[in-house]
Scaffold this motif. Sequence first.
Motif, PDB file in Angstrom:
ATOM      1  N   ALA A 105       0.840  -1.203   0.000  1.00  0.00           N
ATOM      2  CA  ALA A 105       0.000   0.000   0.000  1.00  0.00           C
ATOM      3  C   ALA A 105       0.870   1.245   0.000  1.00  0.00           C
ATOM      4  CB  ALA A 105      -0.912  -0.001   1.229  1.00  0.00           C
ATOM      5  N   GLU A 106       0.343   2.309  -0.562  1.00  0.00           N
ATOM      6  CA  GLU A 106       1.000   3.612  -0.535  1.00  0.00           C
ATOM      7  C   GLU A 106       0.007   4.624   0.007  1.00  0.00           C
ATOM      8  OE1 GLU A 106       2.727   4.611  -4.312  1.00  0.00           O
ATOM      9  OE2 GLU A 106       4.169   2.962  -4.199  1.00  0.00           O
ATOM     10  N   ILE A 107       0.506   5.550   0.822  1.00  0.00           N
ATOM     11  CA  ILE A 107      -0.340   6.563   1.447  1.00  0.00           C
ATOM     12  C   ILE A 107       0.201   7.930   1.057  1.00  0.00           C
ATOM     13  CG2 ILE A 107      -1.244   7.495   3.602  1.00  0.00           C
ATOM     14  CD1 ILE A 107      -0.534   4.744   4.882  1.00  0.00           C
ATOM     15  N   ALA A 108      -0.597   8.729   0.376  1.00  0.00           N
ATOM     16  CA  ALA A 108      -0.203  10.090   0.009  1.00  0.00           C
ATOM     17  C   ALA A 108      -0.618  11.045   1.127  1.00  0.00           C
ATOM     18  CB  ALA A 108      -0.869  10.494  -1.301  1.00  0.00           C
ATOM     19  N   VAL A 109       0.337  11.858   1.581  1.00  0.00           N
ATOM     20  CA  VAL A 109       0.048  12.855   2.608  1.00  0.00           C
ATOM     21  C   VAL A 109       0.571  14.213   2.153  1.00  0.00           C
ATOM     22  CG1 VAL A 109       0.108  11.196   4.514  1.00  0.00           C
ATOM     23  CG2 VAL A 109       2.183  12.417   3.906  1.00  0.00           C
ATOM     24  N   GLN A 110      -0.021  15.254   2.694  1.00  0.00           N
ATOM     25  CA  GLN A 110       0.443  16.623   2.495  1.00  0.00           C
ATOM     26  C   GLN A 110       0.949  17.093   3.847  1.00  0.00           C
ATOM     27  OE1 GLN A 110       0.444  18.619  -0.376  1.00  0.00           O
ATOM     28  NE2 GLN A 110      -0.100  16.760  -1.468  1.00  0.00           N
ATOM     29  N   MET A 111       2.254  17.305   3.972  1.00  0.00           N
ATOM     30  CA  MET A 111       2.824  17.741   5.243  1.00  0.00           C
ATOM     31  C   MET A 111       2.638  19.248   5.406  1.00  0.00           C
ATOM     32  SD  MET A 111       6.140  15.498   5.993  1.00  0.00           S
ATOM     33  CE  MET A 111       5.856  13.832   6.562  1.00  0.00           C
ATOM     34  N   GLN A 112       1.955  19.616   6.477  1.00  0.00           N
ATOM     35  CA  GLN A 112       1.779  21.024   6.821  1.00  0.00           C
ATOM     36  C   GLN A 112       3.142  21.579   7.217  1.00  0.00           C
ATOM     37  OE1 GLN A 112      -0.910  21.634  10.088  1.00  0.00           O
ATOM     38  NE2 GLN A 112      -0.321  23.764  10.330  1.00  0.00           N
ATOM     39  N   VAL A 113       3.464  22.793   6.766  1.00  0.00           N
ATOM     40  CA  VAL A 113       4.755  23.402   7.082  1.00  0.00           C
ATOM     41  C   VAL A 113       4.560  24.429   8.196  1.00  0.00           C
ATOM     42  CG1 VAL A 113       6.740  24.680   6.193  1.00  0.00           C
ATOM     43  CG2 VAL A 113       5.543  23.041   4.713  1.00  0.00           C
ATOM     44  N   VAL A 114       5.351  24.271   9.270  1.00  0.00           N
ATOM     45  CA  VAL A 114       5.317  25.208  10.397  1.00  0.00           C
ATOM     46  C   VAL A 114       6.638  25.986  10.414  1.00  0.00           C
ATOM     47  CG1 VAL A 114       3.760  23.708  11.716  1.00  0.00           C
ATOM     48  CG2 VAL A 114       6.231  23.551  12.079  1.00  0.00           C
ATOM     49  N   PRO A 115       6.677  27.148  11.087  1.00  0.00           N
ATOM     50  CA  PRO A 115       7.916  27.932  11.125  1.00  0.00           C
ATOM     51  C   PRO A 115       9.069  27.159  11.773  1.00  0.00           C
ATOM     52  CG  PRO A 115       6.050  29.247  11.866  1.00  0.00           C
ATOM     53  CD  PRO A 115       5.563  27.832  11.749  1.00  0.00           C
ATOM     54  N   PRO A 116      10.317  27.529  11.446  1.00  0.00           N
ATOM     55  CA  PRO A 116      11.476  26.870  12.063  1.00  0.00           C
ATOM     56  C   PRO A 116      11.393  26.940  13.585  1.00  0.00           C
ATOM     57  CG  PRO A 116      12.182  28.347  10.311  1.00  0.00           C
ATOM     58  CD  PRO A 116      10.713  28.588  10.523  1.00  0.00           C
ATOM     59  N   GLY A 117      11.700  25.836  14.242  1.00  0.00           N
ATOM     60  CA  GLY A 117      11.685  25.797  15.700  1.00  0.00           C
ATOM     61  C   GLY A 117      10.316  25.683  16.327  1.00  0.00           C
ATOM     62  N   ALA A 118       9.264  25.740  15.533  1.00  0.00           N
ATOM     63  CA  ALA A 118       7.909  25.658  16.081  1.00  0.00           C
ATOM     64  C   ALA A 118       7.618  24.245  16.578  1.00  0.00           C
ATOM     65  CB  ALA A 118       6.879  26.045  15.012  1.00  0.00           C
ATOM     66  N   PRO A 119       6.775  24.149  17.607  1.00  0.00           N
ATOM     67  CA  PRO A 119       6.361  22.809  18.064  1.00  0.00           C
ATOM     68  C   PRO A 119       5.352  22.223  17.080  1.00  0.00           C
ATOM     69  CG  PRO A 119       5.201  24.494  19.281  1.00  0.00           C
ATOM     70  CD  PRO A 119       6.199  25.210  18.388  1.00  0.00           C
TER      71      PRO A 119
END
Length: 153
Positions: A133-147
């Motif tokens: 199986a393959e799972i496509a995801v869209q990774m949300q981008v947060v600012p550098p150092g953000a939790p």
Amino acid sequence: MTRLPRLVLAAALSAALPGLALAGPVTASGAWVRATPPGAMAAGGFLTLHNPGPGDDRLVGARSPAAARVELHGMEMSGGVMRMHPLAEGLPLPAGATVALAPGGAHIMMMDLAAPVVVGAPVPVTLILDSGAEIAVQMQVVPPGAPKPAEAQ
């Protein structure tokens, strides 16, 4: 075998053998990555994987148009220093379990980035499982150092 024939086979088995519990598909949620400064060549991605079925699976790889290479990595303390290492055997996804890829632990390492990772431009990643199986995801981008973002809880 492509995804459609597998789904047809699963439906046929379910109809023919109603008592048979077929494994549900592994799902991903809360995918995120930190933005990178100009010139950075690598970024770590994080998410949570859920294996609701009765059978084990394994995350064995990933790919992304955002990076020339994508690997699965782990972290461990060695001599008082945190060290990163490839997960050559992949990441086990036991039946019925939830597995978190998080800072300081297992993660998706995107190397030789095609461009900086920037807030507002999600990073597409395809996860590859041992089951095929393959799972496509869209990774949300947060600012550098953000939790971890609240939406990825």
